[in-house]
Motif scaffolding. Structure first.
Motif, PDB file in Angstrom:
ATOM      1  N   GLU A  36      -2.999  18.653 -39.145  1.00 18.09           N
ATOM      2  CA  GLU A  36      -3.733  18.606 -37.885  1.00 18.09           C
ATOM      3  C   GLU A  36      -5.016  19.433 -37.962  1.00 18.09           C
ATOM      4  OE1 GLU A  36      -2.869  19.410 -33.167  1.00 18.09           O
ATOM      5  OE2 GLU A  36      -1.833  20.643 -34.647  1.00 18.09           O
ATOM      6  N   ASP A  37      -4.916  20.637 -38.502  1.00 16.97           N
ATOM      7  CA  ASP A  37      -6.092  21.500 -38.625  1.00 16.97           C
ATOM      8  C   ASP A  37      -7.145  20.875 -39.527  1.00 16.97           C
ATOM      9  OD1 ASP A  37      -4.949  23.338 -36.943  1.00 16.97           O
ATOM     10  OD2 ASP A  37      -4.391  24.755 -38.535  1.00 16.97           O
ATOM     11  N   ALA A  38      -6.705  20.261 -40.618  1.00 19.58           N
ATOM     12  CA  ALA A  38      -7.655  19.625 -41.528  1.00 19.58           C
ATOM     13  C   ALA A  38      -8.361  18.459 -40.839  1.00 19.58           C
ATOM     14  CB  ALA A  38      -6.937  19.136 -42.782  1.00 19.58           C
ATOM     15  N   PHE A  39      -7.617  17.663 -40.085  1.00 13.07           N
ATOM     16  CA  PHE A  39      -8.204  16.522 -39.381  1.00 13.07           C
ATOM     17  C   PHE A  39      -9.185  16.997 -38.321  1.00 13.07           C
ATOM     18  CE2 PHE A  39      -8.346  13.461 -35.928  1.00 13.07           C
ATOM     19  CZ  PHE A  39      -8.677  12.303 -36.609  1.00 13.07           C
ATOM     20  N   VAL A  40      -8.783  17.961 -37.519  1.00 14.52           N
ATOM     21  CA  VAL A  40      -9.659  18.475 -36.467  1.00 14.52           C
ATOM     22  C   VAL A  40     -10.900  19.099 -37.096  1.00 14.52           C
ATOM     23  CG1 VAL A  40      -9.880  20.208 -34.633  1.00 14.52           C
ATOM     24  CG2 VAL A  40      -7.835  18.800 -34.770  1.00 14.52           C
ATOM     25  N   GLY A  41     -10.711  19.861 -38.140  1.00 18.62           N
ATOM     26  CA  GLY A  41     -11.844  20.501 -38.808  1.00 18.62           C
ATOM     27  C   GLY A  41     -12.811  19.500 -39.408  1.00 18.62           C
TER      28      GLY A  41
END
Length: 64
Positions: A36-41
């Motif tokens: 999730e963090d990678a996608f949002v980032g």
């Protein structure tokens, strides 16, 4: 006497199952959070915005 042995054995099994479930749950949730963090980032942050700021902005935008 044999009933108490069975109860004790069941308690040990239950403790191990619950412990294993907890470890699996933490692993899955941790993996999801990384994805999730990678996608949002990568796709949802605006210039100069951190991942946490982007998540907060998205939560506020999606409130009914």
């Amino acid at each position: 006497m044999s009933k108490s042995k069975i109860v004790k054995a069941n308690q040990k099994i239950a403790e191990k199952v619950v412990g294993a479930f907890g470890r699996i749950e933490n692993t899955v949730v941790g993996g999801y959070t990384k994805i999730e963090d990678a996608f949002v980032g990568r796709y949802l942050t605006k210039s100069g915005e951190t991942i946490e700021q982007a998540k907060q902005r998205l939560r506020e935008e999606n409130k009914p």
